[in-house]
Write an enzyme that holds these catalytic residues in place. Structure first.
Site, PDB file in Angstrom:
ATOM      1  N   CYS A 109      -4.433  16.274  18.900  1.00 26.36           N
ATOM      2  CA  CYS A 109      -5.619  15.943  18.110  1.00 26.36           C
ATOM      3  C   CYS A 109      -6.648  17.040  18.356  1.00 26.36           C
ATOM      4  CB  CYS A 109      -6.143  14.563  18.524  1.00 26.36           C
ATOM      5  SG  CYS A 109      -7.231  13.800  17.305  1.00 26.36           S
ATOM      6  N   CYS A 137      -4.481  14.105  13.508  1.00 24.81           N
ATOM      7  CA  CYS A 137      -5.651  14.318  12.650  1.00 24.81           C
ATOM      8  C   CYS A 137      -5.449  15.597  11.857  1.00 24.81           C
ATOM      9  CB  CYS A 137      -6.944  14.358  13.458  1.00 24.81           C
ATOM     10  SG  CYS A 137      -7.190  15.826  14.462  1.00 24.81           S
ATOM     11  N   CYS A 196      -4.663  24.201  14.581  1.00 23.28           N
ATOM     12  CA  CYS A 196      -3.945  24.403  15.835  1.00 23.28           C
ATOM     13  C   CYS A 196      -3.613  25.879  15.994  1.00 23.28           C
ATOM     14  CB  CYS A 196      -2.657  23.580  15.860  1.00 23.28           C
ATOM     15  SG  CYS A 196      -1.758  23.731  17.417  1.00 23.28           S
TER      16      CYS A 196
END
Length: 140
Positions: free
Chosen positions: A11, A83, A90
């Protein structure tokens, strides 16, 4: 089980949804998996996430908020982003893991009375519970 699967739940801040998911995934997977959670940032574990899981009988008070880089040397079988922000932002994370994504509602963004916020956390907790239970049944 001799070869448990490694699962990373990712997340943004590793404070709420990923912590709840780690708790449920450990509960349902038992010895079938080693479960980790991390964020692309670390925000600390949200006290309301701890409280909402306690209401369901799961203790996540010992969890820590971890950065994804802490796990770069672990070979993951599954990477689950919880999410959209984490999925889209990322940093490069080398893994051959099978990737999954589900954008769970963020109860920490809820504005309202204490009762409304508590309800939002409970709803997200149940949404994540269902996802984790199904994941374990279908993937492990």
């Amino acid at each position: 089980m001799s070869n448990p699967k490694n699962i990373l739940i990712l997340c943004t801040g590793n404070s709420c949804r990923s912590q709840i998911a780690e708790g449920w995934m450990r509960f349902f997977a038992k010895d079938k998996a080693s479960v980790y959670s991390a964020g692309i940032e670390t925000h600390g574990v949200n006290p309301k996430a701890i409280a909402t899981m306690k209401e369901a009988g799961i203790d996540i008070s010992h969890h820590t908020s971890n950065h994804i880089n802490e796990y770069k040397d672990i070979q993951f079988d599954f990477l689950i982003t919880v999410c959209d922000h984490a999925k889209e932002n990322c940093p490069y994370f080398p893994t051959n893991a099978k990737r999954f994504h589900h954008n769970f509602t963020d109860p920490s963004k809820k504005v309202g009375s204490e009762e409304e916020i508590k309800k939002a956390f409970a709803e997200t907790r149940e949404e994540i519970r269902n996802y984790c239970e199904n994941f374990v049944m279908n993937e492990l």
